[in-house]
Design a protein around this motif. Structure first.
Motif, mmCIF file in Angstrom:
data_model
loop_
_atom_site.group_PDB
_atom_site.id
_atom_site.type_symbol
_atom_site.label_atom_id
_atom_site.label_comp_id
_atom_site.label_asym_id
_atom_site.label_seq_id
_atom_site.Cartn_x
_atom_site.Cartn_y
_atom_site.Cartn_z
ATOM 1 N N VAL A 78 0.869 -1.180 0.000
ATOM 2 C CA VAL A 78 0.000 0.000 0.000
ATOM 3 C C VAL A 78 0.901 1.224 0.000
ATOM 4 C CG1 VAL A 78 -1.720 1.288 1.311
ATOM 5 C CG2 VAL A 78 -1.796 -1.213 1.239
ATOM 6 N N SER A 110 -4.084 -2.051 -1.258
ATOM 7 C CA SER A 110 -3.268 -3.188 -1.670
ATOM 8 C C SER A 110 -3.870 -3.840 -2.913
ATOM 9 C CB SER A 110 -3.203 -4.198 -0.534
ATOM 10 O OG SER A 110 -2.488 -5.335 -0.946
ATOM 11 N N ASP A 144 1.607 -3.165 4.631
ATOM 12 C CA ASP A 144 0.675 -2.124 5.057
ATOM 13 C C ASP A 144 0.797 -1.955 6.570
ATOM 14 O OD1 ASP A 144 -1.225 -0.170 4.919
ATOM 15 O OD2 ASP A 144 -2.931 -1.495 4.529
#
Lengths: 306, 215
Positions: free
Chosen positions: A283, A289, B213
């Motif tokens: 990301v 994503s 992330d």
């Protein structure tokens, strides 16, 4: 060996392995057939002169395969180190079993005793199984590591062994040749079933596209020339058709040839590596994503070719 | 006991290949052999396309398939998590190369030099005949880890005892440290982020974590 320098875009995709060349393939080709032949002669009930020739041929095949491997390894003068890891390495186990095979086979040749022929046959089966497990233990090659590769490799070794025995029996005009022809037919059928099962399961469980393409590309030729034709020839020999010995000889040669073609393809041409993948695209900024990326594979749900 | 791992933040990697060059310099690998590489992966279909940089090397697996198949015990998994090769035992059978699902291992059967059949002065000085004809791969710069045991320095914190690729990373994408140390930067990073390990489904338990992330 010619240096292999892939293009940048191809680095992540599965690549055809280039470390085991025809010499390594020869070990699986010759060794598997030799192990199968030793087992076949142990239970075929053929006469002693023919049995001795068959045992000698089986040992010679195994020795040829191991010699080829010796010429392939990077440090051949350290080859004895291969015996250091019996606990988990199937290559070590293959090497240990090979010693016992040669010991039992040598005694069978010297004495002609049925007991030693049977022991050599059992060791031949163990050698064949070890070879199958060597390939299956290699997690880097999806076509090898699939569990269905073990019965396939053992099955083809047994069929090739019966094929060689058919040739020996035909050559000597052995009384047991009907029995040999019948066993050969059964093993040809079994190998065909193992092959179809291997392909179907590999399709279902996933493998690099390139490997599947190679294996499917040779399947019809293998089934026709390596299975259907020799099965018909063996059936003619079993039925006592004119030129019976010739039919048995042809059936044996074609069965062996089919198996060797299949093993060479599996070890060399269809041996594509796992390749690399990204389970989650990173990301960045305020983006999201992306799905899994697995270049060279189509059969993974959600995966896209790179 | 320490358990060394590497973290690679895919959000930060810019594909500069500095780690590749640093590894090459630190380990003097022959031409065509890169223990560390950064792959440039394009994915998707226009207009939704992405470009991702993926640094890869030996994953120093917790359950290394290379160790299992090695017939000589040349490949071993150390107590600190590093997977090492004893060049004096290896016979160059390439079984470990086939067993590795990360394309991390290679064998060079004869010496190669960058520009001709004979080595440059720098190549001659650093040529290691023990690495010819045997399997080789990233070591996590194990000499540096071993130095840390003697000096008391901390891998991942002190540059002298940290792998060359991690030291060189210009974007701070690569991290290294002890998973058993609750205060280590890698432990904290992994607690704060979402991450994956490559080919986990194969049961290899890699020691390289890819961060993708925040949590």
């Amino acid at each position: 060996m010619k240096p292999f320098i892939p293009r940048a875009a191809a680095l992540a995709a599965p690549k055809q392995q280039r470390n085991w060349d025809w010499r390594a393939a020869a070990n699986f080709i010759c060794g598997g057939a030799g192990g199968g032949l030793l087992l076949a002669v142990a239970f075929a009930g053929i006469e002693t002169p023919a049995a001795r020739i068959a045992v000698l041929l089986g040992l010679a095949l195994i020795a040829t395969g191991l010699t080829c491997v010796w010429f392939e390894i990077g440090r051949p003068w350290r080859a004895m180190n291969v015996y250091r890891h019996f606990a988990t390495s199937w290559m070590t186990r293959e090497a240990v079993v090979a010693l016992v095979v040669f010991a039992m086979g040598g005694l069978a040749l010297l004495t002609g005793a049925k007991a030693f022929i049977v022991l050599a046959g059992i060791c031949g089966l163990a050698f064949l199984y070890s070879q199958a497990r060597i390939l299956a233990a290699n997690k880097g090659i999806p076509a090898w590591r699939h569990p269905a590769s073990v019965p396939l490799l053992v099955g083809t070794g047994l069929a090739e062994g019966a094929g060689f025995l058919s040739c020996v029996a035909a050559w000597f005009g052995a009384a047991a040749s009907s029995w040999v022809a019948l066993v050969l037919m059964v093993l040809i059928g079994l190998r065909a079933w193992f092959w179809k099962s291997f392909l179907a399961r590999l399709d279902g469980d996933g493998a690099p596209d390139a490997a599947l393409k190679v294996l499917h590309g040779m399947s019809s030729r293998l089934l026709l020339l390596g299975h259907a034709v020799p099965a018909i020839a063996a059936a003619l020999a079993l039925a006592g058709a004119p030129g019976r010995g010739g039919w048995l000889l042809a059936a044996g040669f074609l069965t062996v040839g089919g198996g060797w073609f299949m093993k060479y393809t599996l070890v060399r041409r269809a041996a594509f590596t796992q390749g690399l993948s990204i389970a989650h695209l990173p990301v960045r900024g305020r983006g999201v994503s992306g799905p899994q990326v697995k270049p060279g594979w189509k059969s993974i749900p959600g995966a896209k070719a790179g | 006991m320490s358990r060394y791992v590497m973290t690679i933040d895919l959000r930060r990697c810019v594909g500069c290949q500095t780690c590749t060059a640093a590894c090459k310099g630190a380990n003097a690998t022959p031409p065509g052999i890169q223990w560390r590489r950064v792959l440039d992966i394009e994915s998707g279909e226009f207009p939704d396309v992405r470009r991702t940089f993926l640094p890869v090397a030996c994953m120093h697996c917790g359950n290394p398939p290379c160790e299992e198949v090695c017939p000589t015990r040349a490949t071993t998994k150390r107590a600190d998590g590093l997977v090492a090769i004893d060049y004096d035992l290896c016979i160059g059978c390439a079984n470990c190369v086939m067993a590795c699902p990360y394309d991390a291992r290679s064998i060079v059967h004869e010496p190669h030099y960058a520009y001709s059949d004979s080595p440059m002065a720098s190549e001659a000085k650093r040529f290691d005949p023990n690495r010819v004809g045997v399997s080789m791969k990233c070591t996590f710069c194990k000499d540096r880890i071993e130095l840390a045991e003697r000096t008391g320095q901390i891998p991942g914190v002190d540059p002298e005892v940290t792998p060359a690729c991690v030291n060189s990373c210009i974007s701070g994408a690569m991290g290294f440290g002890d998973m058993e140390d609750s205060q280590s930067s890698v432990r904290r990073l992994l607690a704060e982020t979402q991450h994956f390990r490559m080919h986990e489904e194969l049961g290899t338990e890699p020691s390289v974590y890819y961060v993708w992330d925040k949590s």
